[in-house]
Design a protein around this motif. Structure first.
Motif, PDB file in Angstrom:
ATOM      1  N   HIS A 103      42.540  32.695  42.569  1.00 35.47           N
ATOM      2  CA  HIS A 103      41.681  33.197  41.506  1.00 35.47           C
ATOM      3  C   HIS A 103      40.244  32.829  41.841  1.00 35.47           C
ATOM      4  CE1 HIS A 103      45.048  34.037  38.785  1.00 35.47           C
ATOM      5  NE2 HIS A 103      45.575  32.908  39.219  1.00 35.47           N
ATOM      6  N   CYS A 138      36.776  35.439  36.566  1.00 32.95           N
ATOM      7  CA  CYS A 138      37.574  35.463  37.793  1.00 32.95           C
ATOM      8  C   CYS A 138      37.025  36.582  38.672  1.00 32.95           C
ATOM      9  CB  CYS A 138      39.044  35.717  37.457  1.00 32.95           C
ATOM     10  SG  CYS A 138      40.122  35.686  38.904  1.00 32.95           S
ATOM     11  N   GLU A 140      38.129  37.101  41.904  1.00 30.69           N
ATOM     12  CA  GLU A 140      39.072  37.432  42.984  1.00 30.69           C
ATOM     13  C   GLU A 140      40.173  38.253  42.321  1.00 30.69           C
ATOM     14  OE1 GLU A 140      39.206  36.528  46.287  1.00 30.69           O
ATOM     15  OE2 GLU A 140      37.248  35.547  46.094  1.00 30.69           O
ATOM     16  N   CYS A 142      43.439  39.368  41.118  1.00 36.26           N
ATOM     17  CA  CYS A 142      44.664  38.576  41.101  1.00 36.26           C
ATOM     18  C   CYS A 142      45.835  39.277  40.438  1.00 36.26           C
ATOM     19  CB  CYS A 142      44.394  37.223  40.437  1.00 36.26           C
ATOM     20  SG  CYS A 142      43.653  37.371  38.793  1.00 36.26           S
ATOM     21  N   HIS A 146      43.701  40.562  35.654  1.00 41.77           N
ATOM     22  CA  HIS A 146      42.507  40.013  36.293  1.00 41.77           C
ATOM     23  C   HIS A 146      41.268  40.053  35.404  1.00 41.77           C
ATOM     24  CE1 HIS A 146      39.280  39.478  39.182  1.00 41.77           C
ATOM     25  NE2 HIS A 146      38.853  40.673  38.907  1.00 41.77           N
ATOM     26  N   MET A 149      40.793  37.469  32.481  1.00 42.30           N
ATOM     27  CA  MET A 149      40.664  36.037  32.740  1.00 42.30           C
ATOM     28  C   MET A 149      39.250  35.562  32.455  1.00 42.30           C
ATOM     29  SD  MET A 149      42.739  34.922  36.148  1.00 42.30           S
ATOM     30  CE  MET A 149      42.307  33.190  36.020  1.00 42.30           C
TER      31      MET A 149
HETATM   32 CU1  CUA Z   1      42.421  35.610  38.300  1.00 45.24          CU
HETATM   33 CU2  CUA Z   1      41.359  37.578  39.037  1.00 45.24          CU
END
Ligand code: CUA
Length: 157
Positions: A103, A138, A140, A142, A146, A149
């Protein structure tokens, strides 16, 4: 053998020996890079068993170089804690890890932009000099949650 020939052979052999020594030294040191750079490891399957990450959040630091330690668990698809209050003027060392996938951990409006990787604890220390709110995102990709987050740092007087 000619005198100059001897000198050149000696020089060539020495240069080769020196090269091999340097190569050997860098190979040995290269193998230890992760430990030397101070990256802390953690078993991702036992993040919850670790006292620091059991109930993650802000705790008074035992170290003299920062006021608080702030522990975060980044997992699919949330941060724990979901919101943290930090007294203004505090120096905080942030520690982040993940029990599942990679993340991101970006604190908007600060220089904090790290990865939360399973097996590693990423840290960043900074002083919060101004009151206000900082969203944590976040960055990245994920999975499906996502974009949901988020967390928040609230710097209070
Ligand atoms: Cu955790 Cu994107």
């Amino acid at each position: 053998m000619h005198k100059y020939e001897k000198i050149w052979i000696t020089l060539g052999t020495s240069a080769l020996a020196l090269f091999l020594i340097i190569l050997g030294i860098s190979a040995v040191h290269g193998g230890h890079t992760p430990a030397a750079s101070g990256i802390e490891t953690i078993n991702p399957e036992h993040v919850r068993d670790d006292a620091r990450f059991k109930e993650p959040g802000l705790v008074k630091s035992k170290s003299s170089d920062h006021d608080y330690d702030l522990y975060f668990v980044a997992s699919a698809f949330m941060y724990e804690p979901g919101e943290v209050e930090i007294p203004v003027g505090s120096t905080v060392k942030v520690h982040v890890t993940s029990p599942d996938v990679v993340h991101g951990f970006q604190v908007v409006g600060t220089n904090i932009n790290m990865m939360a990787e399973p097996g590693l604890i990423s840290t960043y220390e900074m002083t919060f000099d101004e009151t206000g709110e900082h969203l944590i995102l976040c960055n990245e990709y994920c999975g499906v949650g996502h974009a949901d987050m988020t967390s928040k740092l609230i710097i209070v007087d």
